[in-house]
Motif scaffolding. Sequence first.
Motif, PDB file in Angstrom:
ATOM      1  N   VAL A   1       0.842  -1.191   0.000  1.00 44.75           N
ATOM      2  CA  VAL A   1       0.000   0.000   0.000  1.00 44.75           C
ATOM      3  C   VAL A   1       0.883   1.249   0.000  1.00 44.75           C
ATOM      4  N   LEU A   2       0.433   2.262  -0.721  1.00 51.81           N
ATOM      5  CA  LEU A   2       1.077   3.569  -0.699  1.00 51.81           C
ATOM      6  C   LEU A   2       0.236   4.458   0.209  1.00 51.81           C
ATOM      7  N   VAL A   3       0.828   4.960   1.296  1.00 50.37           N
ATOM      8  CA  VAL A   3       0.057   5.670   2.317  1.00 50.37           C
ATOM      9  C   VAL A   3       0.557   7.097   2.502  1.00 50.37           C
ATOM     10  N   TRP A   4      -0.348   7.949   3.001  1.00 52.26           N
ATOM     11  CA  TRP A   4       0.009   9.301   3.430  1.00 52.26           C
ATOM     12  C   TRP A   4      -0.948   9.672   4.560  1.00 52.26           C
ATOM     13  N   LYS A   5      -0.548  10.615   5.407  1.00 52.52           N
ATOM     14  CA  LYS A   5      -1.339  10.938   6.592  1.00 52.52           C
ATOM     15  C   LYS A   5      -2.643  11.632   6.227  1.00 52.52           C
ATOM     16  N   LYS A   6      -3.681  11.277   6.990  1.00 54.84           N
ATOM     17  CA  LYS A   6      -4.971  11.926   6.812  1.00 54.84           C
ATOM     18  C   LYS A   6      -4.910  13.367   7.336  1.00 54.84           C
ATOM     19  N   ALA A   7      -5.705  14.236   6.718  1.00 53.05           N
ATOM     20  CA  ALA A   7      -5.856  15.627   7.177  1.00 53.05           C
ATOM     21  C   ALA A   7      -4.517  16.312   7.420  1.00 53.05           C
ATOM     22  N   GLN A   8      -3.579  16.066   6.533  1.00 53.86           N
ATOM     23  CA  GLN A   8      -2.237  16.636   6.656  1.00 53.86           C
ATOM     24  C   GLN A   8      -2.066  17.770   5.651  1.00 53.86           C
ATOM     25  N   MET A   9      -1.371  18.833   6.046  1.00 53.98           N
ATOM     26  CA  MET A   9      -1.042  19.909   5.115  1.00 53.98           C
ATOM     27  C   MET A   9       0.220  19.514   4.342  1.00 53.98           C
ATOM     28  N   TYR A  10       0.108  19.503   3.026  1.00 52.39           N
ATOM     29  CA  TYR A  10       1.227  19.094   2.188  1.00 52.39           C
ATOM     30  C   TYR A  10       1.673  20.249   1.299  1.00 52.39           C
ATOM     31  N   SER A  11       2.876  20.127   0.778  1.00 50.01           N
ATOM     32  CA  SER A  11       3.350  21.092  -0.210  1.00 50.01           C
ATOM     33  C   SER A  11       2.500  20.959  -1.472  1.00 50.01           C
ATOM     34  N   ALA A  12       2.563  21.974  -2.335  1.00 51.44           N
ATOM     35  CA  ALA A  12       1.800  21.938  -3.578  1.00 51.44           C
ATOM     36  C   ALA A  12       2.183  20.716  -4.417  1.00 51.44           C
ATOM     37  N   ALA A  13       3.480  20.398  -4.450  1.00 50.59           N
ATOM     38  CA  ALA A  13       3.940  19.255  -5.246  1.00 50.59           C
ATOM     39  C   ALA A  13       3.377  17.950  -4.700  1.00 50.59           C
ATOM     40  N   ALA A  14       3.431  17.777  -3.381  1.00 50.84           N
ATOM     41  CA  ALA A  14       2.914  16.551  -2.772  1.00 50.84           C
ATOM     42  C   ALA A  14       1.407  16.438  -2.949  1.00 50.84           C
TER      43      ALA A  14
END
Length: 289
Positions: free
Chosen positions: A264-277
Amino acid sequence: MELRVLKYFLTVAREENITKAAQILHITQPTLSRQLIQLEEELGVKLLKRSGHHVYLTDDGLLLKRRAQEITELAEKTVDDFLHRDSEIAGEIAIGSGEYKASRVLTDLMAEFQKEYPLVRYRVFSSDSDNIKEQIERGLLDMGLLMEPVDISKYDFVRIPEEEVWGVLVREDMELAKKEYVVPEDLVDLPLIMTRREMMQNELVHWFGEYAEQLEIMGGGNLLYNMAAMVRSGIGIVITPMLECSYEGLRFVPLRPGIRSGIVLVWKKAQMYSAAARKFIEFIRKKDF
């Protein structure tokens, strides 16, 4: 504790010489020494010990070095995120990944995304799933490719359409190398090298069943290249997923009954990311896996 002083400290730790570090930092040696003394006083510990013209880190200094590296890396990532927030999509996306066949799916996605956003850069951190999750929690990685079983309740994710097939990596001169597959009893009383991940260890113990108590574990690791070198040297046999690579003098033999692990490819919920991310996450979500 100032970020500038932490960078001074890291330069001294790298160079092991205050005079040389001062030259690199373009400050005087007395100024650098004074900053280091003030840092030690602020923390209430001794960070450096001197021997002739060289300085070495104490145990507290080694701890601060690890923390300072994380702090400065996160600070630089934050500045980079803000610099590119309102301009053309650029900046760095930090991704963690283990050694998986599924990694090619991720790199294909990165290559396709880069055609649309050529100013985006990538930083890939290689480790096991537990360490990658820790780096995501610290804000050092934007996302990570994880092998199941893994707790992803805190994350948004996409499932990669590629399963990892488990087996053993053995020397070609061993009897096991002649087999089409190995069963649990084949590995009893043989020196084994296993994954460090507790959840995956539990899966393997379940696979061994009644033979689990007879296992001889010689070591562990998280990067197959190093573990393959241990196999080549005769230290043991690695239980590992099959990768699309070969190691001279070694052969991969699958397990029977088979073990397959999802990715699985995961990322945090409700997280502020950079424009690229953010753009990359949007791009991934649109893919029909």
